[in-house]
Design an enzyme around this catalytic site. Structure first.
Site, PDB file in Angstrom:
ATOM      1  N   HIS A  34       0.873  -1.330   0.029  1.00 35.08           N
ATOM      2  CA  HIS A  34      -0.143   0.431  -0.243  1.00 35.08           C
ATOM      3  C   HIS A  34       0.676   1.292   0.296  1.00 35.08           C
ATOM      4  O   HIS A  34       1.517   1.540   1.121  1.00 35.08           O
ATOM      5  CB  HIS A  34      -1.006  -0.003   1.154  1.00 35.08           C
ATOM      6  CG  HIS A  34      -1.828   0.583   1.384  1.00 35.08           C
ATOM      7  ND1 HIS A  34      -2.789   0.898   0.549  1.00 35.08           N
ATOM      8  CD2 HIS A  34      -1.908   2.412   1.657  1.00 35.08           C
ATOM      9  CE1 HIS A  34      -3.819   2.209   1.016  1.00 35.08           C
ATOM     10  NE2 HIS A  34      -2.729   3.017   1.274  1.00 35.08           N
ATOM     11  N   CYS A  35       0.861   1.967  -0.970  1.00 31.40           N
ATOM     12  CA  CYS A  35       1.791   3.213  -1.338  1.00 31.40           C
ATOM     13  C   CYS A  35       0.807   5.012  -0.847  1.00 31.40           C
ATOM     14  O   CYS A  35       0.322   5.049  -1.019  1.00 31.40           O
ATOM     15  CB  CYS A  35       2.063   3.247  -2.256  1.00 31.40           C
ATOM     16  SG  CYS A  35       3.461   4.271  -2.991  1.00 31.40           S
ATOM     17  N   PRO A  36       1.384   5.001   0.555  1.00 30.65           N
ATOM     18  CA  PRO A  36       1.045   6.403   0.607  1.00 30.65           C
ATOM     19  C   PRO A  36       1.308   7.562  -0.172  1.00 30.65           C
ATOM     20  O   PRO A  36      -0.205   8.412  -0.408  1.00 30.65           O
ATOM     21  CB  PRO A  36       1.458   6.793   2.030  1.00 30.65           C
ATOM     22  CG  PRO A  36       2.311   5.708   2.337  1.00 30.65           C
ATOM     23  CD  PRO A  36       2.723   4.486   1.746  1.00 30.65           C
TER      24      PRO A  36
END
Lengths: 157, 457
Positions: free
Chosen positions: B236-238
């Protein structure tokens, strides 16, 4: 679609008795394949060969969609060169095959499954996880089947 | 049959059963009311309706109303499927855009990229175009547009979310599990729900997801931030405000690659620019020049951003190139799934660098299995409770309006908020409520929902 309407009309006389879920076959990796194992609930409803034909044809369609070869490379490189904007006007190969699959399932439902009181749901409606086969029975028959569901089986998109 | 609406509503109501349309244009886009049941005493209430405008304070009116309205109205609302999707995603543009809930870091990414590039185009490009070549800003613009396109594509697309199992499927799987486990003695914990599959002579364990009620396919994982199972889950890439999975991994990789190139490009030409100006007139003088042509602070900002971006983004690109060459995901790498212990090898790898790269980057473009923009029915049993109609309808208006404008509304809240307000609006089409445009306030219009409801029978 006339058979679906027949099925819907028949709902007054036919009720959803059970649902069978054909699971994915991961033995060849993550490509989309379904198990061809014949479920016991369908033994009295449909011939094994017809069922296996349907599943094998679907597997072939998915294999065609996910094939990695010259056409997919070309599509990928062209799309990358246009920053993937080409997909706004062009249909991908996978989408074309999905349309063929939808047509095939509809045809199979009309010709093979509906006359036997069954309904095959397109796997794309179930997240490509399962092939859902709904089993209908005449309401007149003594049908206190174990898996009768209160949810309507017709899964129109 | 519909409430007095313009051509737009008539156009979209072609071929449909008569329905009641309430609310403004945005409300209509997300839901319509189809009346399939009706209180028999609504006709009595039609005479009472003008009183609703004036006051709700008369206790006798309330008492009469309570006595009369004993049955419930069953309405079916058509909504887009994205409004009913579980999970913690936010949706914009009526379901076309799908992102995670926390978007602050994504806005920062956008700001840094756009800000740095704007400064470059404003201050360096004119000089370089004149003194070196106009091709320099031209390629910079192309690269910048490509980076933004890749970023938006990564952030806005469905990463490969697996929809949750419907109740029948969940029950079927539970029955299979119970059959496989046999009788578990009371007091003992049942065995963990794992399925073993053999892929390329390797045993892979498929875990059961208790949230989604499915056995996760190989390489899928449940993202706790988005509360979804994602196929071929990478991470999950912020920075992009979304998960990176099967469907958007190639866009993510192209984003990091092109951003690395853009950063190197800008950094290089920053240096070139400073060197050329220094040659012309001395280094310190160059830095001190008037703000109109070459501000020192902007130069410093650009160099700082480029320097840190260079090491982080180029490093990330290198890491993902390594993963692609091995056909692994970040998730598998972190967990050490195929680290080689106990002769465990990656069963998905073709053992060939080119083949692995081609499969990941040039493989088929998988469709989204989340039918976000399809229509579905939502059944609401509207009771006679009309408590606090104005507050509930205002809460209806707020999510309705913001649903299509600001990408900040968690979709799971909307149906609950909408229910009591639809209940209220079905019974009292009081035009003082926020969801209705002012033009619906005329007394003739107020009775129309009831008329339409009655006509629906």
């Amino acid at each position: 679609m006339s058979t679906f309407h027949n099925l819907q009309e028949l709902r007054h006389s036919a009720s959803l008795a059970n649902k069978v879920f054909i699971q994915r076959d991961y033995s060849e990796g993550t490509t989309c394949r379904f198990q061809t194992k014949f479920p016991s609930e369908l033994e009295s409803r449909i011939e094994r060969t017809l069922f296996e034909d349907t599943v094998k044809t679907l597997n072939n369609y998915y294999a065609e969609a996910e094939k990695i070869g010259g056409q997919s490379y070309l599509e990928g490189c062209l799309a990358c060169a246009t920053a993937y904007l080409i997909f706004l006007c062009m249909e991908t190969r996978y989408e074309k095959v999905l349309k063929k699959i939808a047509k095939y399932i509809q045809e199979q439902n009309e010709k093979v499954y509906a006359p036997r009181g069954l309904l095959v749901t397109d796997p794309i409606d179930r997240g490509m996880r399962v092939i859902e086969i709904s089993i209908y029975e005449d309401r007149g028959s003594s049908g206190s089947s174990s898996g009768s569901s209160s949810v309507s089986g017709s899964t129109a998109r | 049959m519909s409430l007095g609406q313009g051509p737009r509503s008539r156009r979209s109501s072609r071929g449909r059963i008569p329905h009641v349309r309430l609310g403004n244009r945005r409300h209509r886009r997300s839901g319509e009311l189809d009346c399939i049941g009706l209180c028999t005493n609504l006709q009595h209430r039609r005479a009472e309706t003008p009183r609703l405008h004036k006051t709700n304070k008369k206790n006798s009116w309330h008492a009469r109303r309570r006595a009369r309205t004993m049955s419930a109205v069953m309405v079916t609302r058509k909504v887009r499927k994205w409004e009913k999707l579980p999970g913690k995603n936010t949706f914009c543009c009526d379901g076309r855009v799908m992102m995670a809930r926390q978007k602050g870091v994504f806005y920062l990414t956008l700001f840094l990229i756009v800000g740095t590039c704007s400064l470059f185009f404003a201050f360096e490009c004119p000089y370089l175009a004149v003194h070196l070549s106009p091709a320099i800003p031209f390629f910079a613009v192309l690269l910048f547009l490509f980076v933004i396109a890749m970023l938006l594509r990564t952030s806005f697309s469905d990463p490969g979310v697996l929809p949750r199992a419907l109740p029948e499927e969940a029950t079927f799987i539970e029955m299979e599990i119970e059959a496989a486990n046999g009788n578990v003695p009371a007091g003992q914990r049942p065995p963990p729900r794992i399925r073993n599959v053999q892929i390329n002579n390797q045993i892979v364990k498929l875990k059961y997801c208790y949230t989604c009620k499915i056995f996760r396919p190989p390489r899928a994982s449940h993202c706790s931030i988005c509360d979804n199972c994602v196929d071929r889950f990478d991470h999950h890439c912020p920075w992009v405000g979304n998960c990176v999975g099967k469907r958007n991994y190639r866009y993510f990789y192209m984003f990091t690659l092109s951003l690395s190139l853009l950063t190197i490009y800008i950094f290089t030409f920053n240096i070139v620019h400073v060197v050329m100006r220094s040659v012309d007139g001395g280094f310190l003088n160059t830095l001190k020049e008037t703000p109109g042509t070459y501000p020192f602070l902007f130069f410093f900002f650009k160099v700082l951003v480029c320097f840190f971006t260079l090491w982080s983004v180029v490093g990330l690109t290198g890491f993902h190139t390594y993963l692609i060459s091995l056909n692994q995901t970040t998730n598998e790498d972190i967990k050490g799934s195929w680290s080689g212990k106990n002769r465990v090898q990656n069963p998905y790898s073709h053992k060939n660098f080119m083949k692995n790269c081609c499969e990941v980057l040039c493989g088929p473009t998988y469709p989204s299995v989340l039918d976000r923009r399809g229509m579905t029915q939502e059944d609401l049993t509207v009771s006679s409770a009309s408590a606090a109609p104005s507050s509930s309808s205002s809460s209806n208006a707020a999510p309705q309006t913001t649903k299509t404008t600001a990408p900040l509304i968690p979709n799971e809240h909307t149906p609950d908020d909408a229910r009591p307000s639809i209940a209220a609006s079905a019974e009292n089409s009081d035009s003082s409520k926020e969801g209705f445009p002012p033009k619906r306030s005329s007394p003739a219009r107020v009775t129309s929902p009831r008329v339409a409801l009655i006509k629906c029978i």
